[in-house]
Write an enzyme that holds these catalytic residues in place. Structure first.
Site, PDB file in Angstrom:
ATOM      1  N   HIS A  98       0.813  -1.209   0.000  1.00  0.00           N
ATOM      2  CA  HIS A  98       0.000   0.000   0.000  1.00  0.00           C
ATOM      3  C   HIS A  98       0.851   1.266   0.000  1.00  0.00           C
ATOM      4  O   HIS A  98       0.362   2.333  -0.372  1.00  0.00           O
ATOM      5  CB  HIS A  98      -0.950  -0.011   1.190  1.00  0.00           C
ATOM      6  CG  HIS A  98      -2.107  -0.927   1.003  1.00  0.00           C
ATOM      7  ND1 HIS A  98      -3.355  -0.688   1.535  1.00  0.00           N
ATOM      8  CD2 HIS A  98      -2.230  -2.095   0.316  1.00  0.00           C
ATOM      9  CE1 HIS A  98      -4.181  -1.661   1.195  1.00  0.00           C
ATOM     10  NE2 HIS A  98      -3.509  -2.537   0.464  1.00  0.00           N
ATOM     11  N   HIS A 266      -1.941 -12.195  -2.639  1.00  0.00           N
ATOM     12  CA  HIS A 266      -2.971 -12.942  -1.922  1.00  0.00           C
ATOM     13  C   HIS A 266      -2.575 -14.396  -1.655  1.00  0.00           C
ATOM     14  O   HIS A 266      -3.383 -15.166  -1.148  1.00  0.00           O
ATOM     15  CB  HIS A 266      -4.285 -12.877  -2.705  1.00  0.00           C
ATOM     16  CG  HIS A 266      -4.838 -11.494  -2.796  1.00  0.00           C
ATOM     17  ND1 HIS A 266      -5.926 -11.167  -3.593  1.00  0.00           N
ATOM     18  CD2 HIS A 266      -4.461 -10.331  -2.189  1.00  0.00           C
ATOM     19  CE1 HIS A 266      -6.179  -9.872  -3.473  1.00  0.00           C
ATOM     20  NE2 HIS A 266      -5.296  -9.349  -2.629  1.00  0.00           N
TER      21      HIS A 266
END
EC number: 1.11.1.21
Length: 728
Positions: A98, A266
């Site tokens: 992020h 993920h």
């Protein structure tokens, strides 16, 4: 009532300091030109010593020791924020992801290069919930290594080591990211007035058939990428795939890199939504004083471990969330999936009839197995035809997937660090990558006499001051301090796509390049075209200064290389094309944004201040460097002389200024009512804006002739050397 007494609730201290955001000057005059983006990183906010050089400090860092400490941190679970399955890897990866993921290619802003995740608005974005905990977990390491290790570097290194600790062979790591000390003001995150506003909300970033506003990449205010629940929170993997493709393209990623990053991100970790979001307290910027900068605290229930709420989606993607493997594709492609709601009420996909052994265990109790999940973005990797082809290949070839992901992760986390010459540390990959905009190193140096002789040849070539100045400027002006791309080094102005850009005046450019090539061929020593382009501008500025009666030597440092077309990612350079250039009084077409606002944006990207912008515009005008020899703003009768005439005449009350069309004004002699000069908005703003006028008045003064020339030369040199990282 005794005057010494005070009414209840009224502060007894007479204080005039404005310590809140209210009553800002821009609130009173919202249409005034706001110069704040040019003043945002003033040294007054920097606590470091004036001579501190982070890049030099990093060179003395024991990087191996830092990595060892980070590996130990990954499995050192703390009671105040316990690690999922006893491993902080997923949290650290999300933090690094992020940090880097705010980068957008259009203007090079965002990204991991400044440690901006520590400040508003990013530290309180909904998508960054609980990343404050990750940074607090890192604090002991930051504290230990002090000024040798920036937050910006530590955040990215932590994510990289997290992957290594879970079994991935990473591509490398480079340091050199210096921290900032207050929020960035130059980055446009969108015009929405509420977090996670839908695309049909007021001030939406979308128009037409879901056309995302430039330069934005994220689909919502407060998100890093796309909405994991689906477009506007409505699950539809094919629609989400369209959003993903736009978002990742704007981050400079192709389809293969997009699938790799989605799957690799993920493969480890989990989503958190096992609770009620309404139980969470405010984000860090709105938190209570006693919370000490921590946000999203759950003060009504446990709120940690298995009961953590972050995105609202709940569950892991893979069977082994602390292990790098191919489990993501094994589950995604081998099971059918159905929509469910998480305990927090968020949409997520869960497998139908999954085998017990394929379920991940609970983060706290390994005897409990739970269903894995996929987001709408994950389902897009399965249902979008192009993404599916790539997913199938990755599934069938895990080694290839690991390699592509490792390279994509390196690109994601280093895209805004600039060319390889800025990379620091022992883990820098040897391979040269095209997205690093490689430039060949030169193996020559020039003596002072050789520089003088070459300048004489250039000035005797028949090229005008305006031609030489404009060509050097056009070559250098592409530099962006946001991601350190562009600039004169490499001489890519002679290659596609730059040689054909309208703003570079291709016909004039080719004429100048041809003359410089002839001079180059006649030299006894090999000198790059990149150096000759800059040297031509240098010689022209010196000649113009001498004509103004100021004998000054413009600094020049040889050492620029000439890049080849094979070293140039043509498509990625398209975003560097100038659509406007106030310094040459040109814009490609009319835009909604006013020309003077675009001037500030360009100035900020080039790393210039307001007074540097002022002196450059004034100098470029009298040098005759306008696009296509336009006379707008050329407030002098002695073009080619580096005088302060632009400012003298701009501030002369013998004239008044009258609109004469869109972005056009006449400068009229008050006594004769005759037009003396013409101008654009980016000329007159230096007399209109109070701050810019104060600079213009300095340069218009009778004693300013030498100061103007010296300041222009200093700023000109700064622009020419902006990408000479070898000199810094």
């Amino acid at each position: 009532m005794d005057k010494a007494q005070h009414t209840q609730g009224k502060c007894p201290v007479a204080h005039g300091g404005n310590t809140t955001v209210a009553s800002d000057v821009m609130e009173w005059w919202p249409n005034a030109l706001n110069l704040d983006i040019l003043h945002q990183h003033d040294n007054k906010t920097n606590p470091m010593d004036p001579n501190f050089d982070y890049r030099e400090a990093f060179k003395s860092l024991d990087l191996s020791a830092v990595k060892q400490d980070l590996r130990a941190l990954m499995t050192d679970s703390k009671d105040w924020w316990p690690a999922d399955w006893g491993h902080y890897g997923g949290l650290m990866i999300r933090m690094a992801w992020h940090s880097a993921g705010t980068y957008r290619m259009a203007d090079g802003r965002g990204g991991a290069g400044t440690g901006n995740q520590r400040f508003a608005p990013l530290n309180s974005w909904p998508d960054n919930a609980n990343l404050d905990k990750a940074r607090r977990l890192l604090w002991p390491i930051k504290k230990k290594y002090g000024n040798k290790l920036s937050w910006a570097d530590l955040i990215i290194l932590a994510g990289t080591i997290a992957y290594e600790s879970m079994g991935l062979k990473t591509f490398g790591f480079a340091g050199g990211r210096a921290d900032i000390w207050h929020p960035e003001k130059d980055i446009y995150w969108g015009s929405e007035k509420q977090w996670l506003a839908a695309s049909d909300a007021e001030n939406s970033r979308y128009s037409g058939q879901r056309d995302l506003e430039n330069p934005l990449a994220a689909v919502m205010m407060g998100l890093i990428y796309v909405n994991p629940e689906g477009v506007d929170g409505q699950p539809d993997p094919l629609k989400t795939a369209q959003d993903i493709r736009v978002t990742f393209e704007r981050m400079a990623m192709n389809d293969e890199e997009t699938v790799a990053l989605t799957a690799g991100g993920h493969t480890v970790g989990k989503c958190h939504g096992n609770g009620r979001a309404e139980n969470l307290e405010a984000a860090p910027e709105g938190a209570e004083l006693e919370d000490q900068g921590l946000g999203w605290l759950n003060k009504t229930s446990r709120g940690i471990g298995r009961d953590t709420v972050t995105s609202g989606i709940e569950g892991a993607w893979t069977t082994h969330p602390t292990q790098w493997d191919n489990g993501y594709f094994e589950l995604l492609l081998n099971y059918d999936w159905e929509l469910k709601k998480s305990p927090a009420g968020a949409w997520q996909w869960q497998p139908i009839n999954i085998k017990e052994e394929h379920k991940p265990v609970d983060v706290e109790d390994p005897s409990i197995r739970l269903s894995p999940i996929m987001t709408d973005a994950d389902m897009a990797m399965k249902m979008d035809p192009e993404y599916r082809k790539i997913s199938d290949r990755f599934y069938q070839d895990p080694a290839y997937f690991s390699e592509v992901f490792a390279r994509a992760w390196f690109k994601l986390t280093h895209r805004d660090l600039g060319p390889k010459s800025r990379y620091l540390g022992t883990d820098v990959p040897a391979e040269e990558l095209i997205w690093q905009d490689p430039i060949p190193q030169v193996d020559y140096s020039l003596t002072e006499q050789e520089v003088t002789d070459i300048k004489a040849k250039i000035l005797a070539s028949g090229l005008s001051i305006a031609q030489l100045v404009a060509t050097a400027w056009d070559s250098a002006r592409t530099f962006r301090g946001s991601d350190f791309r562009g600039g004169a080094n490499g001489a890519r102005i002679r290659l596609a796509p730059q040689k054909d850009w309208q703003g570079n005046e291709p016909a004039r450019l080719q004429k100048v390049l041809a003359v410089l090539a002839t001079i180059q061929a006649g030299l006894t020593k090999s000198v790059s075209i990149a150096d000759l382009i800059v040297l031509g501008g240098t010689a022209a500025v010196e000649k113009a200064a001498h004509a103004a009666g100021v004998h000054v030597k413009v600094p020049f440092a040889a050492g620029r290389g000439d890049s080849t077309l094979a070293q140039t990612d043509v498509e990625s350079f398209d975003v560097l094309e100038p659509l406007h250039d106030a310094f040459r009084n040109w814009q490609k077409k009319d835009y909604v944004v006013q020309p003077e606002e675009m001037m500030l944006d360009r100035t900020q990207l080039m790393g210039l201040t307001a007074h540097e912008m002022t002196v450059l515009v004034g100098g470029m005008r009298v040098l005759g460097a306008n696009y296509d020899n336009s006379k707008h703003g050329v407030f002098t009768d002695n073009v080619g002389v580096l005088s302060n005439d632009f400012f003298v005449n701009l501030t002369d009350m013998s004239y008044n200024w009258k609109p004469a069309g869109k972005n056009l004004y006449h400068i009229v002699d008050r006594s004769t009512d005759k037009v003396k000069w013409t101008a654009t908005r980016v000329d007159l703003v230096f007399g209109s804006n109070s701050i810019l006028r104060s600079y213009a008045e300095i340069y218009a003064q009778d004693d300013a002739k030498e100061k103007f020339v010296n300041d222009f030369v200093k700023t000109w040199t700064k622009v020419m050397n902006a990408d000479r990282f070898d000199l810094m």
